[in-house]
Design an enzyme around this catalytic site. Structure first.
Site, PDB file in Angstrom:
ATOM      1  N   LYS A  48      22.932 114.875  13.629  1.00 30.31           N
ATOM      2  CA  LYS A  48      22.109 114.382  12.523  1.00 30.31           C
ATOM      3  C   LYS A  48      22.950 113.546  11.570  1.00 30.31           C
ATOM      4  CE  LYS A  48      22.769 118.650   9.884  1.00 30.31           C
ATOM      5  NZ  LYS A  48      22.117 119.750   9.143  1.00 30.31           N
ATOM      6  N   TYR A 275      39.223 102.357 -16.409  1.00 32.45           N
ATOM      7  CA  TYR A 275      38.252 102.544 -17.481  1.00 32.45           C
ATOM      8  C   TYR A 275      38.633 103.707 -18.392  1.00 32.45           C
ATOM      9  CZ  TYR A 275      35.117  99.363 -14.999  1.00 32.45           C
ATOM     10  OH  TYR A 275      34.551  98.270 -14.396  1.00 32.45           O
TER      11      TYR A 275
END
Length: 395
Positions: A48, A275
Site C-alpha cells: 500500500k 529563519y
C-alpha cells in the site's frame, strides 16, 4: 568570510552531484522478504501507499520473487494499478467505503475485506451485476476500535456472509484481524487480541463458513509473536527494512537519500542561520547548503536535532528545515560544492530512517511514504531470485 557557488555543469555530471537522489534498494527488499518468509507460514506482501513510497509494482514483484505468495493494499485503486501493470498474484484490498462500487474488484479478481454488512452487500451486488463471484475476507476488530467489524456485530456479519455464499455471489476465503500493540510486542494486549480473533473464527465456522486463510499478524508479529501467525501474515514495513520492535537488525533498509552541496560559506562565531535564527554558530565554522527540505519529505520537527553524514562524519543541521533547503554545520571539514552528503542511509555511520523518526517524534513509515517527487529516483535491482519452491498448504 567567503562564499562559493556551484559552477554550471559542463558535460556529463553525475546526477548525485547535482540533484538530491532517492536510491530504492530492491536488493534489500528481496533480502527482507526472504527473512520474513522464513518466519511465516504464508506471506502476504503489503504494498500500500505505493509500496511504502518506493514503488508498488517494483516492491510487489520483488517480494513475489523472493517468498511472498500474495499481495495486500489499502484501496481498490491501488489494487487495480497492480493489475494493470501485469501483476497476477492473489491480491486483497481492505479499506473501501461502504456502498462503494466494487465492480473493479470483480473484474480484476481482487479479494475484498468486508468489515460490515454494507461492505458485504456492496461486494455481492457487484458480483451479481457482473454474473461472477467475488472472494471476501470478513474483517474483525480485534482491539483497535478503528477498522474491522465490532465484535457485537460479528455473528450477524458471519450469518450474512453465509447467506451470500449460498446465493452464489460471494466466496469467503479468509478471516482477518489486526493487532493494535504488535510493534511493542505488548504481551497482554496481543494475547487478548489473539483470543478475540480465535473466537471470531469459531463464530465464522459455526455460521457455516470455511475460510482457508486466517490472518492477523503483521511485521512485528512475524518477528516476535509466533502465536499470531495462523495461516498467513501480512507484512509491509518489514519489506522495506522497518522493524518497529528494534530487535531484528537482520532487516536491511531499502531507501537512501543523498544530496549535493550547492553552496559553501565560512562564517564567524555568533552568526544566525535560517529563519528566526534558531541556530547560531558557537565558533568560526563552515556552512554547507543542501537543496532539499520539507517539500521533499524532511520533517521540520527534526530541526535542531537532525544530523547528516559528511565525509564519513555526522554533522548537525544548522537552523530550521526550510521548504527547499537545509544548512549543515560542517565544522572544519574540507567540503566543496558538488560533494555528496548522505541524508538518510541504510548502514554504517549514516543516519537511518529510525534516527530521523526519533528526531522528528514520528514513525519511520511516515517519513518513508512522505519522500517527495522532486527526488531523482535510482533503483538498485534485486539479484536473481533463488529457484522457486512450492509452499506447504495450510487449510
Amino acid at each position: 568570510m567567503s562564499t562559493t557557488l556551484c559552477p554550471p555543469a559542463a558535460g556529463p555530471v553525475a546526477v548525485a552531484r547535482t540533484r538530491p537522489v532517492l536510491t530504492v534498494r530492491l536488493d534489500a527488499v528481496a533480502h527482507n522478504t526472504r527473512v520474513l518468509a522464513a518466519s511465516a507460514r504464508r506471506l502476504m506482501a503489503v504494498v500500500k501507499a505505493d509500496g511504502f513510497g518506493l514503488g508498488a509494482v517494483d516492491v510487489a514483484r520483488t517480494a513475489l520473487d523472493n517468498g511472498a505468495q500474495s499481495l495486500g493494499v489499502a484501496t481498490l485503486a491501488e489494487a487495480v494499478e497492480l493489475r494493470l501493470a501485469g501483476v497476477r498474484a492473489p491480491l486483497l484490498s481492505w479499506l473501501d467505503a461502504p456502498g462503494a462500487d466494487l465492480s473493479d474488484a470483480v473484474l480484476h479478481s481482487v479479494d475484498v475485506a468486508v468489515p460490515s454488512a454494507e461492505h458485504l452487500e456492496a461486494a455481492a451486488w457487484a458480483a451479481r451485476r457482473l454474473d461472477r463471484v467475488v472472494d471476501v475476507h470478513p474483517y474483525l476488530d480485534c482491539g483497535t476500535a478503528r477498522d474491522g467489524c465490532p465484535p457485537a456485530l460479528w455473528p450477524d456479519l458471519c450469518a450474512a456472509a453465509r447467506r451470500a455464499e449460498r446465493a452464489g455471489s460471494v466466496r469467503v476465503v479468509g478471516v482477518m484481524g489486526h493487532l493494535a500493540c504488535a510493534a511493542g510486542l505488548h504481551a497482554e494486549a496481543n494475547a487478548a487480541a489473539t483470543r478475540r480473533f480465535v473466537r471470531g473464527v469459531e463464530h465464522a465456522r459455526a455460521a457455516g463458513l470455511r475460510p482457508a486463510l486466517r490472518h492477523l499478524g503483521s511485521t512485528a508479529a512475524v518477528l516476535g509473536l509466533p502465536a499470531t501467525a495462523f495461516d498467513m501474515s501480512r507484512v509491509g514495513a518489514g519489506l522495506v527494512g522497518i522493524d518497529t520492535t528494534g530487535r531484528h537488525p537482520v532487516l536491511r533498509g531499502a531507501a537512501q537519500v543523498t544530496a549535493p552541496v550547492v553552496q559553501v560559506r565560512d562564517v564567524g562565531a555568533g552568526v544566525g542561520v535560517g529563519y528566526d535564527h534558531t541556530y547560531r554558530t558557537a565558533a568560526p565554522t563552515r556552512l554547507a547548503l543542501l537543496p532539499l527540505g520539507y517539500a521533499d519529505g524532511l520533517p521540520v520537527s527534526a530541526s535542531g536535532r537532525a544530523e547528516v553524514l559528511v565525509h564519513g562524519r555526522r554533522r548537525p543541521l544548522a537552523g530550521r528545515v526550510s521548504m527547499d533547503q537545509v544548512v549543515v554545520d560542517v565544522g572544519d571539514l574540507p567540503v566543496q560544492p558538488g560533494d555528496v552528503v548522505t541524508v538518510i542511509g541504510t548502514d554504517g555511520p549514516a543516519p537511518t530512517l529510525t534516527d530521523w523518526a526519533g528526531w522528528a517524534g514520528t514513525l519511520p513509515h511516515e517519513l518513508l511514504t512522505g519522500l517527495g517527487r522532486r527526488l531523482v529516483r535510482r533503483v538498485v535491482p534485486a539479484p536473481p531470485s533463488p529457484p522457486p519452491t512450492v509452499p506447504e498448504e495450510h487449510p
